[in-house]
Scaffold this motif. Structure first.
Motif, short mmCIF file in Angstrom:
data_model
loop_
_atom_site.label_atom_id
_atom_site.label_comp_id
_atom_site.label_asym_id
_atom_site.label_seq_id
_atom_site.Cartn_x
_atom_site.Cartn_y
_atom_site.Cartn_z
N GLU A 77 0.82 -1.21 0.00
CA GLU A 77 0.00 0.00 0.00
C GLU A 77 0.86 1.26 0.00
N TRP A 78 1.92 1.28 0.80
CA TRP A 78 2.76 2.48 0.88
C TRP A 78 3.46 2.73 -0.45
N SER A 79 3.98 1.68 -1.08
CA SER A 79 4.65 1.84 -2.37
C SER A 79 3.69 2.34 -3.44
N LEU A 80 2.49 1.79 -3.47
CA LEU A 80 1.50 2.22 -4.46
C LEU A 80 1.10 3.67 -4.24
N ALA A 81 0.98 4.08 -2.96
CA ALA A 81 0.64 5.47 -2.68
C ALA A 81 1.75 6.41 -3.14
N LEU A 82 3.00 6.01 -2.96
CA LEU A 82 4.11 6.85 -3.41
C LEU A 82 4.12 6.98 -4.93
N LEU A 83 3.82 5.91 -5.65
CA LEU A 83 3.76 5.98 -7.11
C LEU A 83 2.63 6.92 -7.55
N ARG A 84 1.48 6.84 -6.89
CA ARG A 84 0.36 7.71 -7.24
C ARG A 84 0.72 9.17 -7.00
N GLN A 85 1.31 9.43 -5.85
CA GLN A 85 1.61 10.82 -5.51
C GLN A 85 2.71 11.40 -6.41
N ALA A 86 3.63 10.55 -6.84
CA ALA A 86 4.66 11.02 -7.77
C ALA A 86 4.03 11.42 -9.10
N ALA A 87 3.06 10.62 -9.57
CA ALA A 87 2.37 10.96 -10.82
C ALA A 87 1.58 12.25 -10.66
N GLN A 88 0.93 12.42 -9.51
CA GLN A 88 0.15 13.64 -9.27
C GLN A 88 1.04 14.87 -9.16
N ALA A 89 2.28 14.67 -8.68
CA ALA A 89 3.22 15.78 -8.57
C ALA A 89 3.85 16.14 -9.90
N GLY A 90 3.55 15.34 -10.94
CA GLY A 90 4.05 15.63 -12.26
C GLY A 90 5.49 15.24 -12.50
N ARG A 91 6.01 14.31 -11.70
CA ARG A 91 7.39 13.88 -11.91
C ARG A 91 7.48 13.06 -13.19
N SER A 92 8.49 13.35 -13.98
CA SER A 92 8.63 12.68 -15.27
C SER A 92 9.05 11.23 -15.13
N GLU A 93 9.69 10.90 -14.04
CA GLU A 93 10.17 9.53 -13.81
C GLU A 93 9.58 9.01 -12.51
N PRO A 94 9.01 7.80 -12.48
CA PRO A 94 8.46 7.27 -11.23
C PRO A 94 9.57 7.03 -10.22
N PRO A 95 9.24 7.03 -8.94
CA PRO A 95 10.26 6.76 -7.92
C PRO A 95 10.87 5.37 -8.10
N ARG A 96 12.12 5.27 -7.74
CA ARG A 96 12.80 3.98 -7.75
C ARG A 96 12.59 3.35 -6.37
N ILE A 97 11.65 2.42 -6.31
CA ILE A 97 11.25 1.85 -5.03
C ILE A 97 11.84 0.46 -4.86
N HIS A 98 12.44 0.24 -3.71
CA HIS A 98 12.92 -1.08 -3.31
C HIS A 98 12.04 -1.51 -2.14
N ALA A 99 11.24 -2.55 -2.34
CA ALA A 99 10.31 -3.03 -1.33
C ALA A 99 10.83 -4.32 -0.70
N PHE A 100 10.64 -4.46 0.61
CA PHE A 100 11.15 -5.60 1.36
C PHE A 100 10.03 -6.23 2.18
N GLU A 101 9.76 -7.49 1.91
CA GLU A 101 8.73 -8.23 2.64
C GLU A 101 9.18 -9.69 2.77
N PRO A 102 9.44 -10.16 3.99
CA PRO A 102 9.99 -11.51 4.15
C PRO A 102 8.98 -12.66 4.19
N ALA A 103 7.74 -12.41 4.63
CA ALA A 103 6.76 -13.49 4.78
C ALA A 103 6.35 -14.01 3.41
N GLY A 104 6.42 -15.32 3.21
CA GLY A 104 6.22 -15.91 1.89
C GLY A 104 4.90 -15.56 1.24
N ALA A 105 3.78 -15.84 1.91
CA ALA A 105 2.47 -15.60 1.31
C ALA A 105 2.24 -14.10 1.10
#
Length: 285
Positions: A77-105
């Protein structure tokens, strides 16, 4: 010697307890205290989390890449919100996001929800590299943790997960600097910060947002540990609110409440770009 105003206040409280009961009086007082201290409901729309994304994106250099780490990404959810807000801010390039989640499912759910440009890692960031047991409440559950923080009754399974550090990850992944590092690891947040000690010493991270709550009790950690780690490297420490960052000159016992909230570390440069809120103890409104 008790002053007259204090005697009057004590009498008023005693009378209130006699009328409504101590339970109701305590609940009302706790609500008023938390509201005054800006300890707001733990929703990213209300507590300043998404506001911090917006402030950082709008003040970042438009011609430079914006790099973010989502540690404890859950289902994204946090990563998706950052992508949305970057688009709304008019940034020409989306953020470079590195996401970390250890639980398999949960990691599988994350990969299904975020776009390919998000670099998803099945890894628990910590203060060392190896393996640890993770206590699973359920797929996508927000309480999955490296610590059995709410007791074993809620845990449905455990699984071994790989651990690593931010310092090692940025070296192997070729990440030069991090604009925004978000940590939400259910009580393991200080270990993640410790594993970024090299990056903090070199000020390669502009802003860190981390969650602090009663789950810090289980690994025996305190906000004071954060001050001791970060301030020698030139970082300011404050609490995130929807109005801005409530900055602190140093650690104070009144901060050690274990009430759920998000706190930030900022370099001097980054702090100047963020809205500020005066600490209630400073005497200013």
């Amino acid at each position: 010697m008790v002053s007259t105003p204090h005697r009057a206040a004590a009498l008023a409280v005693d009378t209130l307890c006699g009328v409504v009961g101590r339970r109701q009086a305590v609940r009302a007082a706790r609500f008023a205290l938390r509201r005054a201290r800006l300890d707001l409901p733990n929703s990213p729309y209300l507590n300043g989390e998404y506001a911090l994304q917006r402030w950082m994106l709008r003040t970042a250099a438009p011609d430079q890449p914006f790099t973010a780490f989502d540690v404890g990404a859950n289902i994204g959810e946090w990563s998706l919100a950052l992508l949305r807000q970057a688009a709304q801010a008019g940034r020409s390039e989306p953020p470079r996001i590195h996401a970390f989640e250890p639980a398999g499912a949960t990691f599988a759910m994350l990969c299904q929800r975020v776009p390919p440009e998000v670099r998803s890692n099945r890894l628990a960031l910590s203060d060392d590299a190896g393996e640890r047991p993770m206590f699973i409440v359920g797929p996508g559950a927000g309480r999955n943790s490296l610590h059995p923080t709410d007791g074993l009754a809620a845990v449905t399974a455990t699984e071994r997960v790989a651990t690593g550090t931010i310092d090692e990850y940025v070296r192997t992944a070729g990440v030069e600097r991090i604009d925004l590092l978000k940590i939400d690891t259910e009580g393991h947040d200080f270990a993640v910060l410790s594993g970024a000690g090299g990056c903090l010493a070199a000020q390669r991270i502009s802003v860190v947002q981390f969650e602090y709550n009663h789950r810090w009790v289980y690994p025996r950690r305190f906000l004071k540990d954060v001050f001791d780690l970060a301030q020698p490297h030139g970082y300011r420490v404050g609490k995130l609110t929807p109005r801005g960052v409530e900055g602190y000159p140093g650690w104070d016992p009144d901060l050690e409440t274990f009430i759920e909230g998000n706190y930030v570390l900022c370099t001097e440069e980054a702090a100047e770009r963020l809205p500020r809120v005066a600490w209630w103890k400073s005497g200013r409104r």
